[in-house]
Motif scaffolding. Sequence first.
Motif, mmCIF file in Angstrom:
data_model
loop_
_atom_site.group_PDB
_atom_site.id
_atom_site.type_symbol
_atom_site.label_atom_id
_atom_site.label_comp_id
_atom_site.label_asym_id
_atom_site.label_seq_id
_atom_site.Cartn_x
_atom_site.Cartn_y
_atom_site.Cartn_z
ATOM 1 N N SER A 70 33.428 43.204 45.123
ATOM 2 C CA SER A 70 33.325 42.148 44.119
ATOM 3 C C SER A 70 34.542 42.162 43.207
ATOM 4 O O SER A 70 34.910 43.210 42.665
ATOM 5 C CB SER A 70 32.045 42.325 43.298
ATOM 6 O OG SER A 70 31.964 41.353 42.279
ATOM 7 N N PHE A 71 35.155 40.992 43.023
ATOM 8 C CA PHE A 71 36.284 40.834 42.119
ATOM 9 C C PHE A 71 35.755 40.557 40.712
ATOM 10 O O PHE A 71 34.653 40.056 40.527
ATOM 11 C CB PHE A 71 37.175 39.680 42.583
ATOM 12 C CG PHE A 71 38.523 39.643 41.937
ATOM 13 C CD1 PHE A 71 39.590 40.306 42.502
ATOM 14 C CD2 PHE A 71 38.718 38.947 40.757
ATOM 15 C CE1 PHE A 71 40.836 40.280 41.909
ATOM 16 C CE2 PHE A 71 39.954 38.904 40.153
ATOM 17 C CZ PHE A 71 41.016 39.578 40.727
ATOM 18 N N ASP B 109 41.781 40.071 29.586
ATOM 19 C CA ASP B 109 43.146 39.540 29.474
ATOM 20 C C ASP B 109 44.001 39.954 30.663
ATOM 21 O O ASP B 109 44.789 39.157 31.182
ATOM 22 C CB ASP B 109 43.787 40.028 28.176
ATOM 23 C CG ASP B 109 43.170 39.365 26.949
ATOM 24 O OD1 ASP B 109 42.548 38.297 27.109
ATOM 25 O OD2 ASP B 109 43.306 39.918 25.844
ATOM 26 N N LYS B 110 43.865 41.210 31.099
ATOM 27 C CA LYS B 110 44.639 41.690 32.242
ATOM 28 C C LYS B 110 43.748 42.574 33.101
ATOM 29 O O LYS B 110 43.251 43.590 32.639
ATOM 30 C CB LYS B 110 45.868 42.482 31.775
ATOM 31 C CG LYS B 110 46.726 42.992 32.929
ATOM 32 C CD LYS B 110 47.918 43.799 32.431
ATOM 33 C CE LYS B 110 48.745 44.324 33.596
ATOM 34 N NZ LYS B 110 49.896 45.149 33.141
ATOM 35 N N LEU B 111 43.553 42.174 34.344
ATOM 36 C CA LEU B 111 42.721 42.917 35.288
ATOM 37 C C LEU B 111 43.587 43.446 36.422
ATOM 38 O O LEU B 111 44.365 42.709 37.022
ATOM 39 C CB LEU B 111 41.618 42.022 35.855
ATOM 40 C CG LEU B 111 40.794 42.603 37.012
ATOM 41 C CD1 LEU B 111 40.019 43.831 36.565
ATOM 42 C CD2 LEU B 111 39.853 41.563 37.589
ATOM 43 N N THR B 112 43.433 44.749 36.710
ATOM 44 C CA THR B 112 44.122 45.389 37.823
ATOM 45 C C THR B 112 43.094 46.097 38.685
ATOM 46 O O THR B 112 42.327 46.924 38.187
ATOM 47 C CB THR B 112 45.169 46.409 37.332
ATOM 48 O OG1 THR B 112 46.097 45.755 36.462
ATOM 49 C CG2 THR B 112 45.923 47.003 38.502
ATOM 50 N N VAL C 170 47.212 46.887 45.365
ATOM 51 C CA VAL C 170 47.009 46.559 43.951
ATOM 52 C C VAL C 170 46.895 45.044 43.801
ATOM 53 O O VAL C 170 47.770 44.296 44.246
ATOM 54 C CB VAL C 170 48.161 47.097 43.087
ATOM 55 C CG1 VAL C 170 47.897 46.819 41.612
ATOM 56 C CG2 VAL C 170 48.358 48.594 43.323
ATOM 57 N N LEU C 171 45.812 44.589 43.161
ATOM 58 C CA LEU C 171 45.584 43.175 42.869
ATOM 59 C C LEU C 171 45.595 42.992 41.357
ATOM 60 O O LEU C 171 44.928 43.744 40.638
ATOM 61 C CB LEU C 171 44.249 42.701 43.444
ATOM 62 C CG LEU C 171 44.011 42.973 44.929
ATOM 63 C CD1 LEU C 171 42.606 42.540 45.318
ATOM 64 C CD2 LEU C 171 45.042 42.267 45.790
ATOM 65 N N GLU C 172 46.340 41.991 40.882
ATOM 66 C CA GLU C 172 46.445 41.751 39.446
ATOM 67 C C GLU C 172 46.133 40.291 39.131
ATOM 68 O O GLU C 172 46.530 39.387 39.869
ATOM 69 C CB GLU C 172 47.850 42.097 38.939
ATOM 70 C CG GLU C 172 48.211 43.567 39.065
ATOM 71 C CD GLU C 172 49.612 43.872 38.578
ATOM 72 O OE1 GLU C 172 49.910 45.040 38.330
ATOM 73 O OE2 GLU C 172 50.425 42.913 38.453
ATOM 74 N N PHE D 272 35.663 39.633 47.585
ATOM 75 C CA PHE D 272 36.984 39.578 48.206
ATOM 76 C C PHE D 272 37.038 40.659 49.281
ATOM 77 O O PHE D 272 36.228 41.595 49.281
ATOM 78 C CB PHE D 272 38.099 39.769 47.168
ATOM 79 C CG PHE D 272 38.253 41.181 46.686
ATOM 80 C CD1 PHE D 272 39.234 42.016 47.205
ATOM 81 C CD2 PHE D 272 37.424 41.690 45.691
ATOM 82 C CE1 PHE D 272 39.387 43.311 46.764
ATOM 83 C CE2 PHE D 272 37.570 42.996 45.239
ATOM 84 C CZ PHE D 272 38.551 43.809 45.782
ATOM 85 N N GLN D 273 37.977 40.525 50.215
ATOM 86 C CA GLN D 273 38.061 41.434 51.352
ATOM 87 C C GLN D 273 39.454 42.055 51.416
ATOM 88 O O GLN D 273 40.445 41.399 51.099
ATOM 89 C CB GLN D 273 37.764 40.707 52.673
ATOM 90 C CG GLN D 273 36.356 40.161 52.787
ATOM 91 C CD GLN D 273 36.144 38.873 52.020
ATOM 92 O OE1 GLN D 273 37.043 38.033 51.959
ATOM 93 N NE2 GLN D 273 34.978 38.722 51.417
#
Length: 469
Positions: A360-361, A371-374, A414-416, A428-429
């Motif tokens: 889950s994202f 504000d900022k998700l990593t 890494v997803l930002e 998400f996959q």
Amino acid sequence: MAGSTSMEAAGLTLPFLILTFLTIAAASSTNQIQILNAERRIDLSSHIVKVFLTLKVENAGTTPASEIFLAFPPAQADHLALVKAQAAIGKKKKKSYVHLDANPTELPDAPNGTKSFSISLLNPLSSGETATLEVLYILTHSLEPFPAEISQSESQLVYFRDSALILSPYHVKQQTTFLKTPSTKVESFTRVEPTKLAGRELKYGPYEDHPPYSFSPVIVHLENNSPFAVVEELLREVEISHWGNLQITEHYKLVHAGARHKGVFSRVEYQSRPSFSGTSSFKHLLASLPPRVHSVYYRDDIGNISSSHLRSDYRKSELEIEPRYPLFGGWKATFVIGYGLPLEDFLFESPDGKRYLNFSFGCPLAETVVDKLTIKVVLPEGSKDPSAVVPFPVKQRLETKYSYLDVVGRTVLVLENKNVVPEHITPFQVYYTFKPIFMLAEPLMLASVFFLFFMACLAYLHIDLSIRK
């Protein structure tokens, strides 16, 4: 030489012609569409502003139209977190909805600073046909506390700025805007007749026949004591172990983004008069976790925090956390939440032989802006060619992490993303390839550690027996 010059000129002319064609196509599309009726409902009950827009559009031109454009004023462009669109099919009880793609675009005739989106229709709208679209867009940091500082016993008042008229690239025949307020306490509002305030609803309109890009600014000053929970930075680390566990570690930097607290804090008053003291503060948050969660912990820089409650069953898990102190405007808290999950619920194999993680994202905390998700997905050692499938644009990059006696290190995807709201919580996959030979690496390393430990014990016993003799 002349031939090369003509080729360069042709190379420069082709992109220009394409751009000109797209500009003319967009302009002609906006000229032939008109909005028969527009209804906008703005929900101000939280610090996350949700806007529900219903449009009945008609193709008044002679050529089919395959997309509908939306426009947002510059004041909202930077605070726009999400845009979703769907089309209504059928009538009344047989009505159903179909998702439509909404993507950022540029309109040549839009005012400076205007942000535009293109909604792709399932089927082109022929001349004389009508269609009904429903749009949801979400705004963050759009409520301005005024006064900017309040004492412990004061309520929180905010400004909301918008337009009584819907900013649109089309001619709008009829439109109405409704604002849902958190309470009946509305200090003031701009009047653009007809305007009506009744209970917790402020109505602007109906307004008739307004040309494209009409704008009428309004300001509403109202009470909003909902917690302004904002996570300035959130780092979620998802570590995959092929031995059957998925370990999640989440690092939070939380702030109350409402009116700043002034004066001294009285805990006696806060606890004895909870309905009057600190009405805009918050002292607990609810995190929605997956089912079958285990080994849950919650701690900050000092250590474990015991003020948390976990409710879990086969459908969902809820973790209610309480910081060490209540959060008033401007106050911050940093903490870590960690938990484990059974890998079989989230790791699968695709038909082409790749393994993929389905997770889950977003942020598990309810009614929270990030504000900022990593998100860092740590793959097992030996994994290669990772790729992510996310339903909205995100930044992606690769890292390497060493842990647990790793030899070559673990690949980290890494997803930002920024300006994340609860509606971003979607699956998400992450796909990757894995060679089974690397599955022997961890047990072999553990066996070598135990062997070395065993040899050390024997050496210690040998030295001890020698001393006794």
